[in-house]
Design a protein around this motif. Structure first.
Motif, PDB file in Angstrom:
ATOM      1  N   LEU A 197      11.055 -11.071   3.638  1.00  0.00           N
ATOM      2  CA  LEU A 197      11.278 -10.245   4.819  1.00  0.00           C
ATOM      3  C   LEU A 197      10.737  -8.854   4.563  1.00  0.00           C
ATOM      4  N   ASP A 198      10.481  -8.119   5.630  1.00  0.00           N
ATOM      5  CA  ASP A 198       9.982  -6.754   5.503  1.00  0.00           C
ATOM      6  C   ASP A 198      11.113  -5.816   5.083  1.00  0.00           C
ATOM      7  N   GLY A 199      10.741  -4.749   4.390  1.00  0.00           N
ATOM      8  CA  GLY A 199      11.711  -3.733   4.000  1.00  0.00           C
ATOM      9  C   GLY A 199      12.404  -4.037   2.698  1.00  0.00           C
ATOM     10  N   ASN A 200      13.514  -3.321   2.458  1.00  0.00           N
ATOM     11  CA  ASN A 200      14.307  -3.553   1.258  1.00  0.00           C
ATOM     12  C   ASN A 200      15.785  -3.499   1.618  1.00  0.00           C
ATOM     13  N   PHE A 201      16.644  -3.503   0.591  1.00  0.00           N
ATOM     14  CA  PHE A 201      18.084  -3.568   0.819  1.00  0.00           C
ATOM     15  C   PHE A 201      18.785  -2.257   0.449  1.00  0.00           C
ATOM     16  N   GLY A 202      18.004  -1.186   0.425  1.00  0.00           N
ATOM     17  CA  GLY A 202      18.593   0.128   0.226  1.00  0.00           C
ATOM     18  C   GLY A 202      18.923   0.422  -1.223  1.00  0.00           C
ATOM     19  N   TRP A 203      19.564   1.577  -1.424  1.00  0.00           N
ATOM     20  CA  TRP A 203      19.870   2.062  -2.768  1.00  0.00           C
ATOM     21  C   TRP A 203      21.352   2.283  -2.982  1.00  0.00           C
ATOM     22  N   ARG A 204      22.186   1.935  -2.025  1.00  0.00           N
ATOM     23  CA  ARG A 204      23.622   2.138  -2.163  1.00  0.00           C
ATOM     24  C   ARG A 204      24.319   0.784  -2.160  1.00  0.00           C
ATOM     25  N   ASN A 205      24.817   0.346  -3.304  1.00  0.00           N
ATOM     26  CA  ASN A 205      25.584  -0.900  -3.377  1.00  0.00           C
ATOM     27  C   ASN A 205      24.896  -2.022  -2.606  1.00  0.00           C
ATOM     28  N   GLN A 259       0.829  -1.203   0.000  1.00  0.00           N
ATOM     29  CA  GLN A 259       0.000   0.000   0.000  1.00  0.00           C
ATOM     30  C   GLN A 259       0.866   1.258   0.000  1.00  0.00           C
ATOM     31  N   ASP A 260       1.894   1.261   0.827  1.00  0.00           N
ATOM     32  CA  ASP A 260       2.797   2.410   0.913  1.00  0.00           C
ATOM     33  C   ASP A 260       4.144   1.907   1.384  1.00  0.00           C
ATOM     34  N   VAL A 261       5.058   2.829   1.671  1.00  0.00           N
ATOM     35  CA  VAL A 261       6.424   2.443   2.010  1.00  0.00           C
ATOM     36  C   VAL A 261       6.484   1.649   3.310  1.00  0.00           C
ATOM     37  N   THR A 262       5.483   1.796   4.189  1.00  0.00           N
ATOM     38  CA  THR A 262       5.503   1.061   5.451  1.00  0.00           C
ATOM     39  C   THR A 262       5.278  -0.428   5.255  1.00  0.00           C
ATOM     40  N   SER A 263       4.724  -0.810   4.123  1.00  0.00           N
ATOM     41  CA  SER A 263       4.469  -2.232   3.857  1.00  0.00           C
ATOM     42  C   SER A 263       5.415  -2.799   2.804  1.00  0.00           C
ATOM     43  N   LEU A 264       6.566  -2.145   2.625  1.00  0.00           N
ATOM     44  CA  LEU A 264       7.565  -2.619   1.675  1.00  0.00           C
ATOM     45  C   LEU A 264       8.024  -4.026   2.056  1.00  0.00           C
ATOM     46  N   THR A 306      13.483  -1.072   6.945  1.00  0.00           N
ATOM     47  CA  THR A 306      12.060  -0.760   6.874  1.00  0.00           C
ATOM     48  C   THR A 306      11.880   0.737   7.122  1.00  0.00           C
ATOM     49  N   TYR A 307      10.676   1.251   6.788  1.00  0.00           N
ATOM     50  CA  TYR A 307      10.429   2.688   6.874  1.00  0.00           C
ATOM     51  C   TYR A 307       9.063   2.940   7.508  1.00  0.00           C
ATOM     52  N   ASP A 308       8.955   4.038   8.264  1.00  0.00           N
ATOM     53  CA  ASP A 308       7.641   4.443   8.737  1.00  0.00           C
ATOM     54  C   ASP A 308       7.028   5.394   7.721  1.00  0.00           C
ATOM     55  N   LYS A 309       5.861   5.936   8.031  1.00  0.00           N
ATOM     56  CA  LYS A 309       5.150   6.760   7.053  1.00  0.00           C
ATOM     57  C   LYS A 309       5.900   8.042   6.698  1.00  0.00           C
ATOM     58  N   ASP A 310       6.843   8.453   7.545  1.00  0.00           N
ATOM     59  CA  ASP A 310       7.656   9.634   7.264  1.00  0.00           C
ATOM     60  C   ASP A 310       8.993   9.267   6.630  1.00  0.00           C
TER      61      ASP A 310
END
Length: 670
Positions: free
Chosen positions: A382-390, A355-360, A408-412
């Motif tokens: 797993l929840d979240g992602n592996f970032g954008w740097r290498n 739905q949004d970044v909190t449910s990545l 993982t990220y909250d709504k902000d």
């Protein structure tokens, strides 16, 4: 300017495609006509669902199921396109008397634009480095140069890369003995190479394999042209592992006259088209064309709805460069963000929003490396992602254990970081067996709002750098992978975007020197003095320390986002050499802009806490930005016992290591 934010790692948002079904019915005829006509059967069209595809285990599906998903996916992509961004990244092996490869895993080569074996330098000559009066209409070339007794280089051969009489732009190269493998495309992908991997379009890339036993006349022994995009690749001994993507274009599957009709007619035409039109192929040097999806079988997430669709394919292909007669491949009908390769397995990883970044959510697929191919082994979510740097550096395999670091990220968009350990126990699921933080060890990885800038594994340790206003270096003990523990931390100004282990006691960090702005707005971080190289003592994991640093004012280094730009040579246990390219802007009195490109030469001397880091000189190149390629994005260097070769664009120069030595070259400049 903080160029660590430049994509070198992979950016991808995978919106999955699913659909819902419907039905229609007809009444039985009656003797007398009724006022209402009999309803006619209609075609149920796929519709994009509000619920995305759930990641899960893969199962191999045959022609019927695969054909349904691809046809639905192409239709849905046509009616509501999905945009996914993907980056391509770029190997080199070396002997003990010159700088070795900077690769994530020992024995797993990564594509690059040069290779040096101690006597010959193999170099790709790229026309993207030429502008204005230096521009050339010829193809990119493979150049071989010979080292002479005075360390100068003479050209042995230039071999244009041409496919079907079409000029090519080189994307990377591997060398294994006399075999040189070159990836190329007919389109010039300027840095940073970024494109939509699943946007329906016709694209192809080529792999040319040369026998260079005769350095003056390399012989093309095989050339494969693949449908799709090359995403990443690795080489282990004589085997090339290539990850590519493909998505059929609706314009090539059905006739243009049908495209002008309604959606029902388009969907019917897609269902009538042969499955081969939706699949990628590979063509060899003799014109033999074969499918990259053997037996029309492809791995698909088990929990898919037969009315759903996904038009993107990821291909895992294996080529034996010693005997490149064919391509063996595996097909996965899913999305992927990146690749991590150990000596024993290939891992694909992908992410998607619900739905949004909190449910990545992210998924990892493990494929075991066999003698001649790869076989699906297991998966994890797993929840979240592996970032954008290498992002590939967040992965490490040791035996049956895979360690990853996710966010993982909250709504902000405030990040929270986790270290997870998975075990391959043969059950087709990578079992989660370790985690940080946990109830016993609750210390967070990173302070509030800090992002992860660098990760490096070495032996039984993980080193993590987080950053927002100051640089904490975390040392994590993985001796017992099922009970990871944060052993120590260090806080210093600035950050490291790349970490290079020298030995068990010393760690090198490359990034930016950052200070806090002295104002009333919350002390926001600002880059003050430019590129920074730091030396850390990690011999006492509970109390890591910075032994020294070198700061290059008003500059940056490509090492932040491309580890291949760093060169390292160990001369003795207490003597190490390092070279990094650094760029800084300057303006002359005539208001002409110049970019000063230097190769900074550093030494680490001493052992453990007694070690020191010093700058011992530089190799300098100045170019007018209006006349020639000026960036150090693809700059490389080779350290030998006597000195250093600096590759900048298509130029190669040499200087002895001693301070004040004269520079030789450029060599073989055309």
């Amino acid at each position: 300017m903080n160029l660590s934010l430049v994509a070198s790692s992979i950016i991808a948002t995978a919106f999955a495609i699913s659909g819902c079904g419907g039905g229609s019915s007809s009444t039985q005829p009656t003797p007398n006509p009724t006022p209402n006509p009999t309803p006619q059967p209609t075609t149920t069209l796929p519709e994009r669902s509000e619920q995305p595809l759930v990641f899960g285990a893969l199962s191999q599906q045959g022609e019927s199921s695969l054909g349904k998903r691809l046809r639905n996916g192409v239709y849905l992509a046509h009616t509501s396109p999905i945009n996914n961004l993907f980056t391509v990244q770029a190997n080199e092996t070396a002997d003990s008397n010159h700088s070795k490869a900077i690769t994530q895993e020992a024995g797993v080569d990564e594509s690059d634009r040069f290779h040096y074996n101690g006597q010959q330098l193999f170099l790709t000559i790229n026309n993207k480095f030429n502008y204005g009066s230096e521009a050339s209409e010829s193809s990119d070339m493979l150049r071989i140069l010979q080292r002479q007794s005075d360390n100068s280089l003479t050209k042995l051969s230039d071999t244009p890369i041409v496919v079907d009489d079409e000029q090519q732009f080189i994307d990377g190269m591997y060398v294994n003995g006399d075999n040189v493998s070159v990836f190329s495309t007919a389109a010039n992908n300027n840095w940073p190479i970024m494109f939509d991997i699943f946007y329906p379009s016709q694209h192809e890339f080529s792999l040319s394999i040369f026998d260079t036993s005769n350095h003056t006349a390399p012989n093309l022994k095989q050339q494969f042209t693949f449908d799709g995009y090359v995403l990443s690749s690795r080489q282990i001994e004589n085997k090339l592992y290539v990850v590519s993507s493909f998505s059929a274009s609706i314009d090539t599957v059905i006739d243009s006259s049908v495209m002008a009709q309604d959606n029902e007619a388009i969907y019917k035409a897609l269902n009538n088209a042969p499955l081969s039109e939706f699949l990628p192929h590979v063509t060899d040097i003799d014109g033999n064309k074969t499918s990259l999806v053997p037996n029309n079988e492809c791995f698909v997430p088990q929990n898919f709805d037969e009315n759903s669709g996904h038009h993107g394919l990821v291909l895992l292909s294996v080529i034996d460069t010693n005997n490149p007669t064919n391509v063996k491949s595996r097909c996965i009908n899913t999305t992927a963000n990146g690749i991590y390769v150990s000596k024993d397995a290939v891992y694909l990883y992908g992410e998607q929003y619900h739905q949004d970044v909190t449910s990545l959510e992210s998924v990892i697929y493990k494929f075991a490396i066999t003698d001649d191919s790869v076989e699906y082994r297991a998966y994890a979510t797993l929840d979240g992602n592996f970032g954008w740097r290498n992002s590939q550096f967040r992965f490490n395999e040791q035996g049956d254990y895979l360690t990853t670091i996710s966010t993982t990220y909250d709504k902000d968009y405030t990040p929270t970081h986790q270290l997870s350990v998975f075990k391959d126990d043969g059950s087709k699921v990578l079992k989660a067996v370790g985690h940080l933080p946990n109830q016993t060890h609750s210390t967070a990885i990173g302070k509030p709002n800090e992002d992860i800038y660098a990760v490096r594994y070495f032996n039984d340790k993980a080193y993590i750098v987080t950053f927002e206003r100051i640089d904490p270096l975390y040392v994590i003990d993985l001796k017992n992978p099922e009970e990871p523990v944060i052993e120590g931390t260090l806080e210093i100004p600035g950050y490291s975007a790349y970490l290079h282990p020298i030995d068990e006691q010393l760690l090198l960090g490359v990034g930016q020197h950052v200070i806090l702005r002295d104002d009333d707005d919350g002390d926001l971080p600002t880059v003050d003095q430019g590129a920074q190289v730091s030396l850390f003592d990690v011999s006492e994991p509970k109390s890591p320390a910075q032994l020294g640093n070198q700061v290059y004012k008003d500059s940056f280094t490509p090492v932040e986002f491309d580890h291949h730009a760093l060169s390292y040579l160990k001369l003795a246990n207490d003597s190490h050499r390092v070279a990094i390219p650094v760029e800084s802007w300057s303006t002359t009195t005539q208001s002409s802009s110049f970019l000063t490109s230097t190769l900074q030469l550093l030494e680490v001397t001493g052992i453990g806490s007694d070690a020191t880091l010093s700058n011992v000189g530089q190799v300098t190149l100045k170019k007018d930005i209006s006349a020639s390629y000026f960036s150090s994005i693809d700059a490389r260097s080779i350290l030998i016992e006597d000195g250093v070769y600096y590759i900048h664009g298509n130029d190669v120069v040499y200087r002895d290591w001693q301070q004040g030595s004269d520079t030789l070259g450029p060599f073989a400049k055309d």
